[in-house]
Design an enzyme around this catalytic site. Structure first.
Site, PDB file in Angstrom:
ATOM      1  N   ILE A   1       0.800  -1.342   0.000  1.00  0.00           N
ATOM      2  CA  ILE A   1       0.075  -0.031  -0.199  1.00  0.00           C
ATOM      3  C   ILE A   1       0.843   1.071   0.119  1.00  0.00           C
ATOM      4  O   ILE A   1       2.050   1.107   0.494  1.00  0.00           O
ATOM      5  CB  ILE A   1      -1.037  -0.104   1.113  1.00  0.00           C
ATOM      6  CG1 ILE A   1      -0.189  -0.113   2.425  1.00  0.00           C
ATOM      7  CG2 ILE A   1      -2.069  -1.026   1.104  1.00  0.00           C
ATOM      8  CD1 ILE A   1      -1.045  -0.158   3.829  1.00  0.00           C
ATOM      9  N   ASP A   2       0.246   2.223  -0.509  1.00  0.00           N
ATOM     10  CA  ASP A   2       1.146   3.476  -0.691  1.00  0.00           C
ATOM     11  C   ASP A   2       1.609   4.000   0.538  1.00  0.00           C
ATOM     12  O   ASP A   2       1.116   3.746   1.848  1.00  0.00           O
ATOM     13  CB  ASP A   2       0.479   4.675  -1.558  1.00  0.00           C
ATOM     14  CG  ASP A   2      -0.093   4.233  -2.898  1.00  0.00           C
ATOM     15  OD1 ASP A   2       0.958   3.280  -3.584  1.00  0.00           O
ATOM     16  OD2 ASP A   2      -0.963   4.828  -3.236  1.00  0.00           O
ATOM     17  N   LYS A   3       2.882   4.880   0.525  1.00  0.00           N
ATOM     18  CA  LYS A   3       3.410   5.434   1.854  1.00  0.00           C
ATOM     19  C   LYS A   3       2.516   6.181   2.502  1.00  0.00           C
ATOM     20  O   LYS A   3       2.224   6.065   3.791  1.00  0.00           O
ATOM     21  CB  LYS A   3       4.533   6.305   1.167  1.00  0.00           C
ATOM     22  CG  LYS A   3       5.136   7.229   2.236  1.00  0.00           C
ATOM     23  CD  LYS A   3       5.938   8.143   1.743  1.00  0.00           C
ATOM     24  CE  LYS A   3       6.570   9.302   2.842  1.00  0.00           C
ATOM     25  NZ  LYS A   3       7.289  10.154   2.391  1.00  0.00           N
TER      26      LYS A   3
END
Length: 305
Positions: free
Chosen positions: A139-141
């Protein structure tokens, strides 16, 4: 670069997928790793690149080039982890916003992988190499929430197969710009690399891969909407690209949304709330939920005023 000898396909092997056939014949090579070699062009048939679903033909000549292992200095770091669940095969982590999942250019420390290496020691799958041990999906930062980590290669491979078969439940919460009129809907639009801005993804009907997102309105505000989003597929930045594509970018998303954010939010308002799947070893369905983080609840409360 280590080069394996060529393999010639006989008539009895016709019609079998190349990744399946090679994974049965190459000892120590997982199907996932073979698929990565195919995607990187390191496995060729008749001196040409082929897709992972290529079906073999009689007299095909296969050549495999295996790169030397990367020698990167990825070190364990004592970083607090929110462990939702753990057993001998998997760990469920509630990742906080702002944490990068694995080391990459510009982010060699402070990542989830650095924390996992300290927490788990050598008990992580190595299918994705030394910079992504245990990482099944990302999952994105600036996206918070639940994700699953594999402790061994057997669990990793089975989870990866379920991801490819769209057999893992992934439900997100988000706040988007604008007021969505429909109560629910389906976004079916292929996603690929942006034709001009190569660091971005976009809806790409020419070179994109099929991507499907379902949305449901949970609450409407004056100029924003609180939504639940369910993934059928899992492309890079899928939710962010799809919601921007239909005119409702995520609040705080400086890449796919508004450059000027009036709510003072840094990073997209997106939280991976629910993760459900059949346990790769126990073969039992399990479902995990991460409550909305404080910053998310605070924004919702301010929008209700």
């Amino acid at each position: 670069m280590k080069r394996l000898e060529r393999m010639i396909i006989d008539e009895g092997t016709e019609g079998i997928r190349i990744d399946a056939w090679l994974s049965e014949r190459l000892e120590g090579f997982s199907r996932t790793y073979i698929q990565k070699l195919l995607e990187d062009g390191l496995i060729k048939v008749n001196d040409k690149r082929v897709k992972v679903n290529y079906r073999l033909r009689a007299d095909d000549s296969i050549e495999i080039s295996v790169p030397e292992p990367e020698r990167l200095d990825v070190r364990p770091e004592k970083i607090r982890l929110d462990v939702v669940y753990e057993d001998g095969d998997i760990i469920i982590i509630n990742k906080e916003k702002g944490m990068v999942v694995h080391p990459a250019a510009g982010n060699h420390t402070g990542t989830l992988v650095n924390a996992l290496m300290d927490y788990c020691g050598d008990s992580l799958s190595d299918i994705n190499g030394i910079i992504r041990p245990g990482i099944v999906h990302r999952i994105d930062k600036d996206t918070s929430g639940v994700l699953v980590v594999a402790k061994n290669n057997n669990a990793h491979e089975r989870l990866s197969e379920r991801l490819k078969d769209h057999d893992i439940k992934r439900v997100y919460a988000a706040v988007v710009e604008g007021v969505i009129k429909e109560d629910s809907g389906k976004i079916d639009a292929p996603i690929g690399r942006h034709p001009v801005e190569r660091k971005k993804m976009s809806v790409n009907t020419k070179n994109g891969r099929r991507a499907v997102t379902y949305f449901k309105v949970l609450e409407r505000f004056r100029d924003t909407t609180y939504v639940e989003l369910t993934l059928e597929t899992g492309r890079t930045h899928q939710i962010r690209v799809h919601m921007s594509y239909i005119g409702y970018p995520l609040v705080g998303d400086m890449v796919y949304g508004k450059k000027k954010q009036k709510y003072g939010i840094c990073g997209q308002m997106l939280h991976a709330r629910v993760l459900g799947f059949i346990h790769p070893i126990k073969n039992e369905y399990m479902e995990f939920e991460a409550r909305l983080p404080g910053y998310f609840e605070e924004l919702l409360q301010s929008l209700r005023v």
